[in-house]
Design an enzyme around this catalytic site. Structure first.
Site, PDB file in Angstrom:
ATOM      1  N   TYR A 118      15.769 -42.238  -5.080  1.00 40.57           N
ATOM      2  CA  TYR A 118      16.329 -43.306  -3.982  1.00 40.57           C
ATOM      3  C   TYR A 118      16.803 -44.459  -4.431  1.00 40.57           C
ATOM      4  CZ  TYR A 118      13.519 -40.376  -0.780  1.00 40.57           C
ATOM      5  OH  TYR A 118      13.116 -39.173   0.258  1.00 40.57           O
ATOM      6  N   GLU A 160      -3.621 -21.411  -0.654  1.00 41.49           N
ATOM      7  CA  GLU A 160      -2.218 -21.540  -0.559  1.00 41.49           C
ATOM      8  C   GLU A 160      -1.825 -22.673   0.439  1.00 41.49           C
ATOM      9  OE1 GLU A 160       2.026 -19.315   0.895  1.00 41.49           O
ATOM     10  OE2 GLU A 160      -0.066 -18.112   0.412  1.00 41.49           O
ATOM     11  N   ASP A 184      -1.376 -15.949   0.963  1.00 42.66           N
ATOM     12  CA  ASP A 184      -0.927 -14.966   1.774  1.00 42.66           C
ATOM     13  C   ASP A 184      -0.459 -13.739   1.199  1.00 42.66           C
ATOM     14  OD1 ASP A 184      -1.172 -16.594   4.243  1.00 42.66           O
ATOM     15  OD2 ASP A 184       0.870 -17.266   3.756  1.00 42.66           O
TER      16      ASP A 184
END
Length: 330
Positions: A72, A158, A211
């Site tokens: 930034y 996760e 997953d």
């Protein structure tokens, strides 16, 4: 896969960029950091003195064989956060020192909860006792001290939603005391550092709950073997003893999960899985290789939430206790 984090470092007062100073503890003494930088500059001067174009030699960091708020301040210059990520990684790799030794830390997005307490570098005492709210992973993991835990194992989750559900079910205390950590998807540097620090401190088993899809396997591999973009620093960030607890592709068959609750593979899934299967460490993990072959043959994937099709609390009441009690991991 690369960390998409915002980096910050110390700059003189009056600079327009909103930056902050990082902690001072590092793996490499400051004198060595300065010497590494000076050697690079000296080589540049030598080249100029001999009327030759200076050359900066950067080791190939994106190589799997290596594994056994700056953005930034000038958005127009950098263009994207990934450009900053790559520059910082290249500089760190060129100097052969960790990024934190340059006093450049990334923002934290991970959470930790469970049977753990520690003291931060500034003296703040943190208690991660499992409750409805978790503690943010510290921004200076190397600076924490006085770590205390009676946990029997660690569970890396996760997804944030699954992590929060386990918190709501008081999983950390019901079965046996444990520590739960989530990187909320692809883990940032600090979350990976914390997992390694906890392993070094307590030497307790570490399990992953992901997953049953190529993306989940990729994330698990980052914790266990490292990411390709940070392969040169893998020995500081990984825990090779991590076990795959679930969700295993073989679990979907074993539990008779309805086919209509599963998700068909996309072309991207197929490419990701093929890429993972070619990595050298998979050949050393025959049980993992078998699970990936099951996934490849079915061309189906599943999220952890698919277990709710069996019962709303199946994950914390049945699945995890049985896995941990009877050794259902690979």
């Amino acid at each position: 896969m690369e960390d998409r984090s915002v980096y910050s470092t110390h700059v003189p007062a009056g600079n327009k960029a909103s930056l902050r100073e990082t902690g001072h503890e590092s793996h490499v003494p400051s004198a060595e950091v300065l010497e590494a930088i000076e050697n690079v500059i000296l080589d540049v001067f030598k080249s100029l003195a001999q009327n030759r174009a200076p050359v900066l030699t950067v080791a190939r960091r994106s190589d799997w064989r290596n594994i056994e708020d700056i953005y930034y301040s000038d958005i127009l210059l950098f263009g994207s956060q990934s450009v900053v990520d790559n520059i910082i990684n290249d500089i760190s790799c060129m100097l052969r020192i960790p990024r934190r030794s340059l006093h450049v830390l990334s923002t934290t997005k991970g959470f930790v909860a469970g049977n753990l307490s520690y003291t931060e570098e500034d003296g703040t005492k943190v208690n991660c006792t499992c409750s409805a709210t978790a503690v943010t992973v510290p921004s200076n993991v190397q600076g924490i001290k006085n770590l205390i835990s009676h946990a029997k194992f660690m569970l890396i989750v996760e997804k944030d939603a699954t992590f929060q559900r386990l918190l709501d079910d008081d999983f950390c205390n019901k079965l046996s005391p444990c520590i739960m950590i989530t990187g909320r998807g692809i883990p940032d540097l600090n979350t990976r550092l914390l997992v390694r620090k906890l392993w070094d401190s307590f030497q307790i088993p570490i399990f992953t709950l992901m997953d049953a899809d190529p993306h989940g396997v990729e994330i698990m591999c980052i914790y266990k073997y490292g990411s390709v973009s940070m392969s040169f620093e893998a020995h500081h960030l990984t825990v090779p003893s991590i076990k795959w607890l679930g969700l295993l592709p073989s679990d979907l068959q074993r539990l008779n999960i309805r086919r209509d609750a599963l998700i068909p593979f996309t072309k991207r899934d197929q490419n990701k899985l093929a890429s993972i299967q070619k990595r050298p460490y998979i050949a050393c993990q025959p049980t993992w290789k078998k699970e990936l072959e099951i996934m490849e043959a079915s061309k189906l994937k599943a999220e952890i939430q698919v277990l709710t099709s069996l019962s709303s609390d199946y994950l914390s009441r049945v699945y995890l206790p049985n896995k941990l009690q009877f050794g259902g991991w690979v």
